[in-house]
Design an enzyme around this catalytic site. Structure first.
Site, PDB file in Angstrom:
ATOM      1  N   ASP A 126     -17.410   0.641 -39.058  1.00  5.47           N
ATOM      2  CA  ASP A 126     -18.719   0.250 -38.526  1.00  5.47           C
ATOM      3  C   ASP A 126     -18.962   0.747 -37.108  1.00  5.47           C
ATOM      4  O   ASP A 126     -18.051   1.268 -36.455  1.00  5.47           O
ATOM      5  CB  ASP A 126     -18.871  -1.278 -38.593  1.00  5.47           C
TER       6      ASP A 126
ATOM      7  N   ASP B 102     -16.854 -15.803 -39.264  1.00  3.53           N
ATOM      8  CA  ASP B 102     -17.748 -16.227 -40.347  1.00  3.53           C
ATOM      9  C   ASP B 102     -17.384 -15.546 -41.671  1.00  3.53           C
ATOM     10  O   ASP B 102     -18.132 -15.613 -42.635  1.00  3.53           O
ATOM     11  CB  ASP B 102     -19.215 -15.933 -39.976  1.00  3.53           C
TER      12      ASP B 102
ATOM     13  N   HIS C   7     -16.909 -12.228 -42.066  1.00  3.54           N
ATOM     14  CA  HIS C   7     -17.398 -10.860 -42.267  1.00  3.54           C
ATOM     15  C   HIS C   7     -16.252  -9.857 -42.274  1.00  3.54           C
ATOM     16  O   HIS C   7     -15.225 -10.057 -41.633  1.00  3.54           O
ATOM     17  CB  HIS C   7     -18.493 -10.471 -41.259  1.00  3.54           C
TER      18      HIS C   7
ATOM     19  N   GLU D 138     -22.083  -9.246 -43.042  1.00  6.09           N
ATOM     20  CA  GLU D 138     -22.235 -10.654 -42.678  1.00  6.09           C
ATOM     21  C   GLU D 138     -22.498 -11.515 -43.920  1.00  6.09           C
ATOM     22  O   GLU D 138     -22.920 -10.997 -44.959  1.00  6.09           O
ATOM     23  CB  GLU D 138     -23.434 -10.792 -41.719  1.00  6.09           C
TER      24      GLU D 138
HETATM   25  C1  GLP Z   1     -15.916  -7.222 -35.302  1.00  5.90           C
HETATM   26  C2  GLP Z   1     -15.684  -6.036 -36.232  1.00  5.90           C
HETATM   27  C3  GLP Z   1     -14.846  -6.437 -37.413  1.00  5.90           C
HETATM   28  C4  GLP Z   1     -13.636  -7.223 -36.964  1.00  5.90           C
HETATM   29  C5  GLP Z   1     -14.090  -8.498 -36.306  1.00  5.90           C
HETATM   30  C6  GLP Z   1     -12.950  -9.391 -35.871  1.00  5.90           C
HETATM   31  O1  GLP Z   1     -17.052  -7.955 -35.595  1.00  5.90           O
HETATM   32  N1  GLP Z   1     -16.885  -5.444 -36.697  1.00  5.90           N
HETATM   33  O2  GLP Z   1     -14.474  -5.277 -38.128  1.00  5.90           O
HETATM   34  O3  GLP Z   1     -12.814  -7.520 -38.043  1.00  5.90           O
HETATM   35  O4  GLP Z   1     -14.838  -8.124 -35.172  1.00  5.90           O
HETATM   36  O5  GLP Z   1     -12.523  -9.060 -34.588  1.00  5.90           O
HETATM   37  P1  GLP Z   1     -11.205  -9.561 -33.911  1.00  5.90           P
HETATM   38  O6  GLP Z   1     -10.098  -8.800 -34.537  1.00  5.90           O
HETATM   39  O7  GLP Z   1     -11.374  -9.213 -32.469  1.00  5.90           O
HETATM   40  O8  GLP Z   1     -11.117 -11.025 -34.148  1.00  5.90           O
END
Ligand code: GLP
Length: 236
Positions: A67, A136, A138, A143
């Site tokens: 992404d 959440d 995702h 989402e």
């Molecule tokens: C972002 C990314 C996700 C990732 C998520 C969790 O929103 N788009 O791909 O998995 O954050 O992040 P973290 O690993 O910092 O908790």
């Protein structure tokens, strides 16, 4: 599904790193699906070490990232392209032209979504997809929603995601409100999926996603249907 619980982030990173390293050793020209966020940083450090030691060769590997924020180009230090360059690509011998991140600044986002799906298809799909998980549920930036979205798509970020990701920005106001993300088809068609989650804050969502019902309201829950899924959760 293989659900592994470990005690520390270091253990999680080493295990995840080893799984990715095995994939590269097994198939030197593999396609790796990669993720951003804080969770994969230790995994990437492990891979960088292996490459520097001469134990791992990324020269034939292709990468596709999940992404990107809309409106941030690769020179912006909050963009996911910048994250990948600085946390992984610049430190291993993957040719930069073999690395792919959706373009959050494309003039026509619908065309960009179609281009990204065609690219993944032309590559023959993903051999191993690394994922984090949002609070959440995702994955990528898919989402919670009334249905699972199939292809690469543009999403409005959930207020809870904006708040969670504000830690990387000067303030929540600076977090882009939308993003482009790979959809569920490319993720589910990956031959292997590896999801990592660390710390007590992720405990509840990991339980929901992998022990609860399969529902688009918890996007990661679709992975329960994946034939080769490994989840590594670290308690700390
Ligand atoms: C972002 C990314 C996700 C990732 C998520 C969790 O929103 N788009 O791909 O998995 O954050 O992040 P973290 O690993 O910092 O908790």
């Amino acid at each position: 599904m293989n659900l592994i619980t470990v005690k520390t982030y270091e253990e999680l990173s080493r295990k995840a790193g080893k799984l990715i390293a095995s994939q590269v050793l097994l198939k030197p020209n593999c396609v790796l699906g990669l993720a951003t966020g804080s969770s994969p940083i230790g995994t990437y450090k492990y891979l960088i070490e292996e490459c520097k030691n001469g134990d791992l060769d990324f020269s034939k590997v292709t990468t596709v990232n999940l992404d990107e924020y809309i409106g941030l180009d690769g020179t912006n230090d909050q963009s996911y392209r910048y994250f990948m360059n600085t946390n992984l690509f610049e430190h291993i011998n993957v040719p930069m032209e073999n690395t792919n991140v959706p373009n959050g600044c494309a003039e026509d986002m619908q065309k960009e979504c179609a281009r990204y799906d065609a690219l993944i298809e032309d590559l023959g799909g993903i051999d191993l997809q690394l994922l984090g998980i949002g609070l959440d549920g995702h994955i990528g930036f898919n989402e919670p929603c009334e249905f699972f979205v199939k292809g690469t798509n543009v999403v409005e970020l959930d207020p809870s995601t904006i708040e969670a990701n504000a830690r990387f920005f000067a303030s929540a106001d600076e977090v882009p409100k939308s993003a482009i993300t790979m959809g569920m088809q490319a993720i589910m068609q990956a031959k292997n999926v590896l999801l990592i989650a660390n710390g007590p804050a992720k405990r509840e969502i990991v339980e929901k996603a992998f022990k609860g019902p399969i529902t688009p309201l918890v996007p990661a829950s679709i992975l329960q249907l994946h034939p080769s899924l490994t989840v590594i959760y670290s308690e700390n």
